[in-house]
Scaffold this motif. Sequence first.
Motif, PDB file in Angstrom:
ATOM      1  N   ILE A   1       8.602 -13.112  -4.994  1.00  0.00           N
ATOM      2  CA  ILE A   1       9.982 -13.242  -5.449  1.00  0.00           C
ATOM      3  C   ILE A   1      10.715 -11.953  -5.117  1.00  0.00           C
ATOM      4  CG2 ILE A   1      11.507 -13.619  -7.412  1.00  0.00           C
ATOM      5  CD1 ILE A   1       9.279 -15.089  -8.810  1.00  0.00           C
ATOM      6  N   ALA A   2      11.795 -12.084  -4.344  1.00  0.00           N
ATOM      7  CA  ALA A   2      12.624 -10.927  -4.007  1.00  0.00           C
ATOM      8  C   ALA A   2      13.816 -10.888  -4.957  1.00  0.00           C
ATOM      9  CB  ALA A   2      13.101 -11.018  -2.559  1.00  0.00           C
ATOM     10  N   VAL A   3      14.101  -9.711  -5.467  1.00  0.00           N
ATOM     11  CA  VAL A   3      15.209  -9.515  -6.409  1.00  0.00           C
ATOM     12  C   VAL A   3      16.185  -8.516  -5.814  1.00  0.00           C
ATOM     13  CG1 VAL A   3      15.854  -8.790  -8.730  1.00  0.00           C
ATOM     14  CG2 VAL A   3      13.657  -9.949  -8.356  1.00  0.00           C
ATOM     15  N   ILE A   4      17.469  -8.845  -5.845  1.00  0.00           N
ATOM     16  CA  ILE A   4      18.470  -7.896  -5.390  1.00  0.00           C
ATOM     17  C   ILE A   4      19.050  -7.173  -6.604  1.00  0.00           C
ATOM     18  CG2 ILE A   4      20.282  -9.692  -5.349  1.00  0.00           C
ATOM     19  CD1 ILE A   4      21.513  -8.048  -2.987  1.00  0.00           C
ATOM     20  N   PHE A   5      18.993  -5.852  -6.553  1.00  0.00           N
ATOM     21  CA  PHE A   5      19.511  -5.008  -7.621  1.00  0.00           C
ATOM     22  C   PHE A   5      20.792  -4.324  -7.147  1.00  0.00           C
ATOM     23  CE2 PHE A   5      14.887  -5.084  -8.235  1.00  0.00           C
ATOM     24  CZ  PHE A   5      14.790  -5.444  -9.571  1.00  0.00           C
ATOM     25  N   VAL A   6      21.831  -4.422  -7.942  1.00  0.00           N
ATOM     26  CA  VAL A   6      23.070  -3.685  -7.682  1.00  0.00           C
ATOM     27  C   VAL A   6      23.178  -2.643  -8.784  1.00  0.00           C
ATOM     28  CG1 VAL A   6      25.572  -3.802  -7.406  1.00  0.00           C
ATOM     29  CG2 VAL A   6      24.145  -5.720  -6.662  1.00  0.00           C
ATOM     30  N   SER A   7      23.139  -1.377  -8.405  1.00  0.00           N
ATOM     31  CA  SER A   7      23.099  -0.317  -9.411  1.00  0.00           C
ATOM     32  C   SER A   7      23.982   0.856  -9.015  1.00  0.00           C
ATOM     33  CB  SER A   7      21.653   0.176  -9.594  1.00  0.00           C
ATOM     34  OG  SER A   7      21.135   0.654  -8.361  1.00  0.00           O
ATOM     35  N   ASP A   8      24.269   1.701  -9.995  1.00  0.00           N
ATOM     36  CA  ASP A   8      25.009   2.935  -9.765  1.00  0.00           C
ATOM     37  C   ASP A   8      24.036   4.098  -9.909  1.00  0.00           C
ATOM     38  OD1 ASP A   8      27.428   1.608  -9.427  1.00  0.00           O
ATOM     39  OD2 ASP A   8      27.861   1.632 -11.570  1.00  0.00           O
TER      40      ASP A   8
ATOM     41  N   ASP B   1      19.732  -2.833  -3.445  1.00  0.00           N
ATOM     42  CA  ASP B   1      18.342  -2.840  -2.978  1.00  0.00           C
ATOM     43  C   ASP B   1      17.714  -4.214  -3.198  1.00  0.00           C
ATOM     44  OD1 ASP B   1      18.367  -0.027  -2.417  1.00  0.00           O
ATOM     45  OD2 ASP B   1      18.163   0.333  -4.566  1.00  0.00           O
ATOM     46  N   ILE B   2      16.913  -4.638  -2.237  1.00  0.00           N
ATOM     47  CA  ILE B   2      16.161  -5.889  -2.373  1.00  0.00           C
ATOM     48  C   ILE B   2      14.684  -5.537  -2.454  1.00  0.00           C
ATOM     49  CG2 ILE B   2      15.594  -8.110  -1.338  1.00  0.00           C
ATOM     50  CD1 ILE B   2      18.250  -7.973   0.174  1.00  0.00           C
ATOM     51  N   TRP B   3      14.082  -5.811  -3.591  1.00  0.00           N
ATOM     52  CA  TRP B   3      12.671  -5.513  -3.806  1.00  0.00           C
ATOM     53  C   TRP B   3      11.913  -6.816  -3.993  1.00  0.00           C
ATOM     54  CZ3 TRP B   3      11.702  -0.679  -7.360  1.00  0.00           C
ATOM     55  CH2 TRP B   3      12.316   0.440  -6.774  1.00  0.00           C
ATOM     56  N   THR B   4      10.789  -6.928  -3.304  1.00  0.00           N
ATOM     57  CA  THR B   4       9.963  -8.134  -3.391  1.00  0.00           C
ATOM     58  C   THR B   4       8.693  -7.841  -4.178  1.00  0.00           C
ATOM     59  OG1 THR B   4      10.785  -8.925  -1.260  1.00  0.00           O
ATOM     60  CG2 THR B   4       8.769  -9.930  -2.102  1.00  0.00           C
ATOM     61  N   PHE B   5       8.429  -8.671  -5.166  1.00  0.00           N
ATOM     62  CA  PHE B   5       7.230  -8.555  -5.988  1.00  0.00           C
ATOM     63  C   PHE B   5       6.302  -9.724  -5.652  1.00  0.00           C
ATOM     64  CE2 PHE B   5      10.716  -6.607  -8.287  1.00  0.00           C
ATOM     65  CZ  PHE B   5      10.174  -5.397  -8.693  1.00  0.00           C
ATOM     66  N   SER B   6       4.998  -9.455  -5.644  1.00  0.00           N
ATOM     67  CA  SER B   6       4.039 -10.503  -5.303  1.00  0.00           C
ATOM     68  C   SER B   6       2.904 -10.559  -6.312  1.00  0.00           C
ATOM     69  CB  SER B   6       3.471 -10.275  -3.894  1.00  0.00           C
ATOM     70  OG  SER B   6       2.665  -9.114  -3.864  1.00  0.00           O
ATOM     71  N   ARG B   7       2.272 -11.725  -6.357  1.00  0.00           N
ATOM     72  CA  ARG B   7       1.139 -11.922  -7.265  1.00  0.00           C
ATOM     73  C   ARG B   7       0.282 -13.052  -6.738  1.00  0.00           C
ATOM     74  NH1 ARG B   7       0.131 -15.534 -11.431  1.00  0.00           N
ATOM     75  NH2 ARG B   7      -1.528 -14.846 -12.833  1.00  0.00           N
ATOM     76  N   ASP B   8      -1.032 -12.858  -6.775  1.00  0.00           N
ATOM     77  CA  ASP B   8      -1.982 -13.908  -6.431  1.00  0.00           C
ATOM     78  C   ASP B   8      -2.117 -14.814  -7.655  1.00  0.00           C
ATOM     79  OD1 ASP B   8      -4.155 -15.525  -5.822  1.00  0.00           O
ATOM     80  OD2 ASP B   8      -5.252 -13.924  -4.799  1.00  0.00           O
ATOM     81  N   ILE B   9      -1.662 -16.049  -7.535  1.00  0.00           N
ATOM     82  CA  ILE B   9      -1.662 -16.945  -8.696  1.00  0.00           C
ATOM     83  C   ILE B   9      -3.065 -17.362  -9.118  1.00  0.00           C
ATOM     84  CG2 ILE B   9       0.645 -17.822  -8.164  1.00  0.00           C
ATOM     85  CD1 ILE B   9      -0.698 -20.332  -7.065  1.00  0.00           C
ATOM     86  N   ARG B  10      -4.067 -17.062  -8.277  1.00  0.00           N
ATOM     87  CA  ARG B  10      -5.446 -17.368  -8.662  1.00  0.00           C
ATOM     88  C   ARG B  10      -6.021 -16.310  -9.595  1.00  0.00           C
ATOM     89  NH1 ARG B  10      -7.433 -17.683  -2.555  1.00  0.00           N
ATOM     90  NH2 ARG B  10      -6.174 -15.786  -2.656  1.00  0.00           N
ATOM     91  N   SER B  11      -5.347 -15.174  -9.667  1.00  0.00           N
ATOM     92  CA  SER B  11      -5.859 -14.060 -10.464  1.00  0.00           C
ATOM     93  C   SER B  11      -5.604 -14.279 -11.951  1.00  0.00           C
ATOM     94  CB  SER B  11      -5.186 -12.758 -10.008  1.00  0.00           C
ATOM     95  OG  SER B  11      -5.541 -11.683 -10.858  1.00  0.00           O
ATOM     96  N   ASP B  12      -6.542 -13.790 -12.748  1.00  0.00           N
ATOM     97  CA  ASP B  12      -6.359 -13.826 -14.191  1.00  0.00           C
ATOM     98  C   ASP B  12      -5.389 -12.737 -14.645  1.00  0.00           C
ATOM     99  OD1 ASP B  12      -8.135 -15.933 -14.499  1.00  0.00           O
ATOM    100  OD2 ASP B  12      -9.872 -14.601 -14.715  1.00  0.00           O
TER     101      ASP B  12
END
Length: 209
Positions: free
Chosen positions: A154-161, A186-197
């Motif tokens: 999931i990529a999230v775009i942050f607009v900040s000062d 800034d566009i930051w992408t977070f990832s996760r292996d859905i098989r992981s506990d």
Amino acid sequence: MIAAFLGMRLYSVLGRKAEHEEEIIQGRFKQEEEARDVPPPTATGADSARVEPVIAGFPPAIERGLREISTADRNFELIGFMEGAKGAYEVVLEAFWQGDKEELRELCDDDVYQSFAAAIDEREAMGVTLDNKLIRIEDSTVHSAQLDGKIARIAVIFVSDIASVTRDKDGNVIAGSLDDAVESRDIWTFSRDIRSDNPQWLLDETDIG
């Protein structure tokens, strides 16, 4: 010249995309709110009835990606993820500005960590420090979402000062001002292996919006 170089270097670090999916490092977003009291992005419990209203209303491609993730991972909750992503954004920026590699290693995948660490090393070699301050996050929203096999992204775009100050080895200001904040996208992408506990997500890509 030093300030200009640092500005270009910071842009290249924040704008660099990870080209390879490396093995997720031992460091993870901490599952519980510790001393800094920042909630990391986590896949917290939620049934589909709670997720549906939140996912609806996004552009078709984003909505499809979020639905695929929520279908594959029944514990996924978008609201909790977004709150954690904002907290991670603040912590990662602060760690980079302060040169805290240990913190960055826990929050980023290997590629992103190496980029940040290299920039910190260059900064230290030049004898300068960053005295930046995140004034506020004006907005944060999902930029893209996809399920790539068993890896949710999931990529999230942050607009900040952000107010930026560069100091030399003696602490003198050589660029910037804490009184003048500049808008950053800034566009930051977070990832996760859905098989992981492990319900925690890692920052695996950064870009300039």
